[in-house]
Design an enzyme around this catalytic site. Sequence first.
Site, PDB file in Angstrom:
ATOM      1  N   ARG A 176      43.903  40.012  37.037  1.00  0.00           N
ATOM      2  CA  ARG A 176      44.068  40.520  37.059  1.00  0.00           C
ATOM      3  C   ARG A 176      45.431  41.921  38.133  1.00  0.00           C
ATOM      4  NH1 ARG A 176      38.298  40.564  38.188  1.00  0.00           N
ATOM      5  NH2 ARG A 176      37.867  40.041  36.378  1.00  0.00           N
ATOM      6  N   ARG A 277      33.858  23.082  46.231  1.00  0.00           N
ATOM      7  CA  ARG A 277      33.399  24.460  47.046  1.00  0.00           C
ATOM      8  C   ARG A 277      32.550  24.325  47.224  1.00  0.00           C
ATOM      9  NH1 ARG A 277      31.877  27.507  40.656  1.00  0.00           N
ATOM     10  NH2 ARG A 277      30.012  25.744  40.437  1.00  0.00           N
ATOM     11  N   GLU A 300      30.221  21.284  47.325  1.00  0.00           N
ATOM     12  CA  GLU A 300      30.430  20.331  46.177  1.00  0.00           C
ATOM     13  C   GLU A 300      30.762  19.669  45.868  1.00  0.00           C
ATOM     14  OE1 GLU A 300      29.104  23.999  43.669  1.00  0.00           O
ATOM     15  OE2 GLU A 300      29.315  22.837  42.081  1.00  0.00           O
TER      16      GLU A 300
END
Length: 383
Positions: A176, A277, A300
């Site tokens: 974006r 993460r 993780e």
Amino acid sequence: MDRICLVGAGFSGAVIARELAEAGFRCLVIDERRHPAGNCHTERDPETGVMVHRYGPHIFHTGDARVWDYVNRFGEMVPYVNRVKTTVRGRVYSMPINLHTINQFFGMAMRPAEARAFIAGKARSDITEPRNFEEQALAFVGEELYRAFFYGYTKKQWGMEPRELPASILKRLPLRFTYDDNYFNHPWQAMPREGYSAIVARILDHPGIELRLGCSWEDLDEAFAHVFYSGPLDRWFGHALGRLGYRTLDFEPIRDRGSYLGTAVMNFGDEEIPWTRISEHKHFAPWEEAGIEGTICFREYSRACGPDDIPYYPIRLAEEKAMLARYVERARAETGVTFVGRLGTYAYLDMDVTIGRALETADVAIPLLRAGKAPPVFVHPPL
Ligand code: UDP
């Protein structure tokens, strides 16, 4: 009329069972785990009271009105926007890549049109048809952002070079040129107030449904009018043609007080940091935070899935797809079974897609079962 068996009490099995039960069929839903909801399972951590996503973070998002209405029938969904951060080379950035990320990374203060032109100058315009993840990333954001935000993370997550992976994996993420840092583009994004397991338990709560937990398909010795199987496709055939490849996850808990991360999800882009993460689960339920003093996070780690591990992400590279094609061919010769869901169709499915496909499967199956005919082996073919 004989009962219908649903193997697996995740969203696939639960939603199909509910639709069948409401259509007047009697169903037995089995799951070898001691809880429903499959890998979406949530439970309270006894020490802190935090609602923990036992098999990793699940954030509900969808653009499908039917699916949104469906989940809302079975529990209150609290609006929730997933805002992910990522640590790269000792600095914290916003993910997915947005105007803030670009300005921070390059130390600039560009407006949207300037940033768009700037990134267009970095992106590899010669790659018109990206053949893999790396080419897709280079065509999308160019070398520097690719190396920082995608290369290391992806290598850790998938255990291979990004150029070996399909471009489709990167297409999950937006880019974006505004400060919008919402991880998803979907109009409906929310978390269940009482957790996913409460939703699935309510879906299964129907007089036409019997739920049997701690029960494997291999343990059953009953005849059924039809079976909807959401277990691993290769397991149905006793892995006769080999094991379909998956990535599994290991979770290492971190306990603290207050807030450890200061946010729900922090990714780690550097290849040298072994985890992908850390998630801090109290922040997935912001409405509960004020009353919870302790906190629990999970580092993780992703690795190849062995025979005794829980399968998470289907790998779906050329080798796996060739094996999958052989299993699909074999499956097409079966009668009395429909393969569904992430494991049954070996597909990287989000929760909303899983629910949508389960509803479509029931749409196809119910009229056929009423007419005494067998539903197809695949409503959503894996290839
Ligand atoms: N990805 C990445 N860096 C990030 C986040 C994602 O390179 O900080 C890549 C990675 O290859 C991952 C894919 O984008 O597998 C899709 O990410 P998503 O967050 O959708 O994965 P999920 O939450 O399903 O694990």
